[in-house]
Design a protein around this motif. Sequence first.
Motif: not given
Ligand code: SF4
Length: 338
Positions: A76-77, A72-74, A79, A179, A70, A170, A117-118
């Motif tokens: 804590f994630c 967005k690369s949070c 993905f 995000i 994803c 979050r 995913t986002a």
């Molecule tokens: S799937 Fe959601 S939590 Fe994971 S990186 Fe993408 S936006 Fe962030």
Amino acid sequence: MRIEPDVEGILDKALGGAEITRRQALRLMQIDENSLDMYALASAANTLTRRRFGGKGEVFAQVGINLSPCPKSCGFCAFGEKWGVMNSRAEFTLDEVVKRAKAFEDAGANAIFLMTTADYPYQRFIEIGEAVRAALAPNMPLVANIGDFGPEQAEELLDAGFQGVYHVFRLREGKDTEIDTKARLGTLEAVRDSDLDLGYCVEPIGPEHTPEELVEEMFRGREYGAVNHAAMWRVPVPGLPLSRLGQISQWTLAKVVAVTRLVVGDTIRAMGVHEARILPLRTGANQIYAETGPNPRDTMEDTSKGIGASVETCRRLLREAGYTPLEGVTQVFKGRTR
Ligand code: SF4
């Protein structure tokens, strides 16, 4: 032994049905976790929940639909594209999502959640939602856990048969995530202004978060009209940037659950905790999650083979915590039927 008088006053106020202030919530967050005050806080939150929900516990069940890096690369994630923890791509077919949602219903789940995913294509999600809706009992609540959207999409979700949305600002949104915080808040506004019911959560909590940050999210959920509030700890998946900061204890999570429970009072219809553990189920939480498919807190492609619990496991845990698992569908998410 004596409870601190100011803490006792706040707990009595909450038990009497009055709202507590941010300052009072902060005072509760400052309680020493090994003190008598902590046990008094736990007892007050536990009393509120058992009184309000009649000793019933609930299991919501989530189907993760896709796994893809994803953008967005949070922090804590698992993905997150930048972290290279989950490089493969996988997506359930529509039939597979329907099959898993139906299996959750048959196992006794009280609500079904669908997560992507986002960046998952919105129209594709709507198609899947409609197919799942058609397969489930008409009164089984269906809840979307997806990226940001606006008022038109909120109506489309309702038309597709969803009753609720899980959406959260979050902790350190925009700093630990890429995000757009305005988009995040815009989605919460779109949900608030629609017939969709909101599930909110203080998440994902790590040892670095301050009481002020946690209290802010407790109140944000309340202010956006959440019917289901919760607290969730951050799972330190190896390879993610925030994982080096570690994990809070089950008892610290239980404390955040307890203070959140007092902040929301009886505005909620269930109080959640994630992941499911006994201690927070004795400090005000009465709702937990079963999970299948991809999960951003797990490195298994199918979390039901990893950290994801089954409905059966969740129901057993609720019983172990002294709850009677709810039979049938939840009354938490009502959508247009309310
Ligand atoms: S799937 Fe959601 S939590 Fe994971 S990186 Fe993408 S936006 Fe962030």
